[in-house]
Design a protein around this motif. Structure first.
Motif, mmCIF file in Angstrom:
data_model
loop_
_atom_site.group_PDB
_atom_site.id
_atom_site.type_symbol
_atom_site.label_atom_id
_atom_site.label_comp_id
_atom_site.label_asym_id
_atom_site.label_seq_id
_atom_site.Cartn_x
_atom_site.Cartn_y
_atom_site.Cartn_z
ATOM 1 N N PHE A 34 -13.112 -8.050 18.740
ATOM 2 C CA PHE A 34 -12.993 -8.419 20.150
ATOM 3 C C PHE A 34 -11.954 -7.572 20.864
ATOM 4 N N ASP A 35 -10.798 -7.383 20.232
ATOM 5 C CA ASP A 35 -9.715 -6.610 20.858
ATOM 6 C C ASP A 35 -10.126 -5.153 21.063
ATOM 7 N N LEU A 36 -10.773 -4.563 20.066
ATOM 8 C CA LEU A 36 -11.213 -3.172 20.196
ATOM 9 C C LEU A 36 -12.291 -3.035 21.278
ATOM 10 N N THR A 37 -13.217 -3.990 21.302
ATOM 11 C CA THR A 37 -14.266 -3.974 22.325
ATOM 12 C C THR A 37 -13.656 -4.044 23.714
ATOM 13 N N ASP A 38 -12.702 -4.949 23.877
ATOM 14 C CA ASP A 38 -12.036 -5.107 25.168
ATOM 15 C C ASP A 38 -11.245 -3.854 25.544
ATOM 16 N N GLN A 39 -10.614 -3.220 24.557
ATOM 17 C CA GLN A 39 -9.859 -1.989 24.814
ATOM 18 C C GLN A 39 -10.777 -0.873 25.307
ATOM 19 N N VAL A 40 -11.927 -0.720 24.667
ATOM 20 C CA VAL A 40 -12.879 0.324 25.074
ATOM 21 C C VAL A 40 -13.406 0.039 26.470
ATOM 22 N N ARG A 41 -13.771 -1.221 26.720
ATOM 23 C CA ARG A 41 -14.312 -1.594 28.022
ATOM 24 C C ARG A 41 -13.300 -1.357 29.138
ATOM 25 N N GLU A 42 -12.054 -1.758 28.907
ATOM 26 C CA GLU A 42 -11.019 -1.604 29.921
ATOM 27 C C GLU A 42 -10.719 -0.126 30.170
ATOM 28 N N THR A 43 -10.745 0.688 29.123
ATOM 29 C CA THR A 43 -10.513 2.122 29.277
ATOM 30 C C THR A 43 -11.587 2.753 30.161
ATOM 31 N N ILE A 44 -12.838 2.397 29.908
ATOM 32 C CA ILE A 44 -13.937 2.945 30.704
ATOM 33 C C ILE A 44 -13.839 2.474 32.151
ATOM 34 N N GLN A 45 -13.529 1.178 32.344
ATOM 35 C CA GLN A 45 -13.446 0.641 33.704
ATOM 36 C C GLN A 45 -12.345 1.310 34.518
ATOM 37 N N GLN A 46 -11.182 1.483 33.931
ATOM 38 C CA GLN A 46 -10.076 2.102 34.658
ATOM 39 C C GLN A 46 -10.356 3.574 34.956
ATOM 40 N N THR A 47 -11.033 4.244 34.038
ATOM 41 C CA THR A 47 -11.395 5.648 34.275
ATOM 42 C C THR A 47 -12.417 5.755 35.394
ATOM 43 N N LEU A 48 -13.332 4.818 35.465
ATOM 44 C CA LEU A 48 -14.307 4.804 36.562
ATOM 45 C C LEU A 48 -13.594 4.698 37.905
ATOM 46 N N TYR A 49 -12.636 3.780 38.002
ATOM 47 C CA TYR A 49 -11.888 3.632 39.248
ATOM 48 C C TYR A 49 -11.176 4.938 39.611
ATOM 49 N N SER A 50 -10.586 5.587 38.609
ATOM 50 C CA SER A 50 -9.879 6.840 38.844
ATOM 51 C C SER A 50 -10.824 7.936 39.321
ATOM 52 N N LEU A 51 -11.990 8.049 38.687
ATOM 53 C CA LEU A 51 -12.957 9.076 39.075
ATOM 54 C C LEU A 51 -13.505 8.845 40.484
ATOM 55 N N LEU A 52 -13.698 7.581 40.836
ATOM 56 C CA LEU A 52 -14.193 7.265 42.173
ATOM 57 C C LEU A 52 -13.189 7.694 43.244
ATOM 58 N N LEU A 53 -11.902 7.551 42.945
ATOM 59 C CA LEU A 53 -10.877 7.986 43.889
ATOM 60 C C LEU A 53 -10.853 9.509 44.027
ATOM 61 N N GLN A 54 -11.211 10.205 42.948
ATOM 62 C CA GLN A 54 -11.174 11.665 42.962
ATOM 63 C C GLN A 54 -12.427 12.274 43.589
ATOM 64 N N ARG A 55 -13.541 11.539 43.573
ATOM 65 C CA ARG A 55 -14.786 12.075 44.128
ATOM 66 C C ARG A 55 -14.721 12.077 45.644
ATOM 67 N N ARG A 56 -14.821 13.234 46.233
ATOM 68 C CA ARG A 56 -14.652 13.347 47.691
ATOM 69 C C ARG A 56 -15.845 12.808 48.466
ATOM 70 N N SER A 57 -17.034 12.922 47.852
ATOM 71 C CA SER A 57 -18.244 12.493 48.564
ATOM 72 C C SER A 57 -19.267 12.038 47.525
ATOM 73 N N VAL A 58 -20.122 11.094 47.923
ATOM 74 C CA VAL A 58 -21.176 10.627 47.028
ATOM 75 C C VAL A 58 -22.202 11.732 46.775
ATOM 76 N N PHE A 59 -22.517 12.508 47.813
ATOM 77 C CA PHE A 59 -23.604 13.486 47.687
ATOM 78 C C PHE A 59 -23.165 14.942 47.789
ATOM 79 N N PHE A 60 -21.921 15.216 48.171
ATOM 80 C CA PHE A 60 -21.506 16.605 48.359
ATOM 81 C C PHE A 60 -20.241 16.902 47.575
#
Length: 296
Positions: free
Chosen positions: A270-296
């Motif tokens: 459970f702890d490892l699963t949660d660690q992987v999930r949280e890592t992916i979720q936080q990285t998604l938030y970070s990448l969304l902030l870095q992406r300047r545009s959805v299509f360009f």
């Protein structure tokens, strides 16, 4: 035969090939077709056809990857050049195109084939199931995952499954439940590192604004999507929108030191699963902030 050679040469010139390079490509294609006709090719125990994947499947994905979605990959140094590893990625997009782009990204960056773990529905579907197996996919079951990892295969799993692919547009980039952590037990039992992978861009290719559940039940689908373009525009609505994609591989989470018996510890899983999930979720938030545009 001469007509086929002429057709291949014409196709090569259209792709920008000339001279010796064109002739090499024509000869290579003819040799491939000859082996297909005579049955002189190999499949592994899971049905993976490496030659088909390299000569046909990946070249078909290349223009979509490079020119339609313009995929940018980060964290390639975290992918192993050899040996087993389990890539764990978020899943989205209404139609699971993200798996195809991830498959191409890994081969394009490090020259390795990743073995995708897919749902039962994929392999029970006519044509799609056979194609998926030829391209290296197999059933998302622990025995298959452990067999692949124990033979040093680079393996990929999408723990959200259809819950991730079929979520509404309002829920984009919000990870769904990761099941019971079966992927963690497979990694721990084989001592394979877990590599979190975050994919941004797939959520926008078919924005699902509604799900016709009654029609999905009749057709035997997990969901039936309504998007701004489908079914309103018919077949044209099946063309994915050209969103800008980012794929990032995170640092591996080692499991070898835990020992195979640790896979039977529910709290550790459970702890490892949660660690992987949280890592992916936080990285998604970070990448969304870095992406300047959805299509360009």
């Amino acid at each position: 035969m001469s007509a086929l050679v002429g057709l291949l040469r014409a196709a090569g010139r259209t792709a920008g090939l000339e001279g010796e390079e064109l002739e090499r490509r024509v000869a290579r294609t003819l040799a491939y077709l000859r082996r297909r006709v005579t049955g002189d090719y190999d499949l592994d125990a899971f049905g993976f056809d490496q030659e088909f994947t390299e000569e046909v499947w990946l070249p078909l994905l290349r223009p979509i990857y490079r020119h339609w979605f313009r995929v940018e990959v980060r964290g390639v140094e975290h992918l192993p050049a050899e040996g087993a590893a389990l890539v764990v990625a978020n899943h989205s997009g209404t139609v699971p195109v993200d798996g195809l782009m991830l498959q191409f990204a890994i081969h394009d960056e490090i020259g390795r084939h990743t073995r995708m773990l897919g749902a039962d529905l994929v392999f029970s579907s006519p044509f799609i199931g056979e194609l998926a197996r030829k391209a290296g996919s197999t059933l998302a079951a622990n025995p298959d995952a452990e067999r692949l990892l124990s033979t040093d295969q680079l393996t990929t799993v999408f723990p959200e499954g259809f819950k991730g692919v079929g979520k509404g547009f309002a829920e984009r980039y919000r990870l769904q439940r990761f099941g019971r952590g079966g992927f963690v037990t497979a990694a721990v039992r084989t001592g394979a590192p877990i590599i979190p992978c975050s994919i941004v861009g797939a959520e926008e290719i078919y924005p699902m604004i509604a799900n016709v559940k009654s029609l999905a039940r009749v057709l035997g689908f997990p969901y039936f999507p309504i998007t701004p373009l489908f079914p309103l525009l018919g077949p044209l609505g099946l063309v994915p929108l050209p969103s800008k994609w980012l794929i990032e591989f995170g640092p591996p989470i080692e499991t070898a030191s835990l020992g195979a018996s640790a896979a039977d510890d529910p709290m550790l899983v459970f702890d490892l699963t949660d660690q992987v999930r949280e890592t992916i979720q936080q990285t998604l938030y970070s990448l969304l902030l870095q992406r300047r545009s959805v299509f360009f």
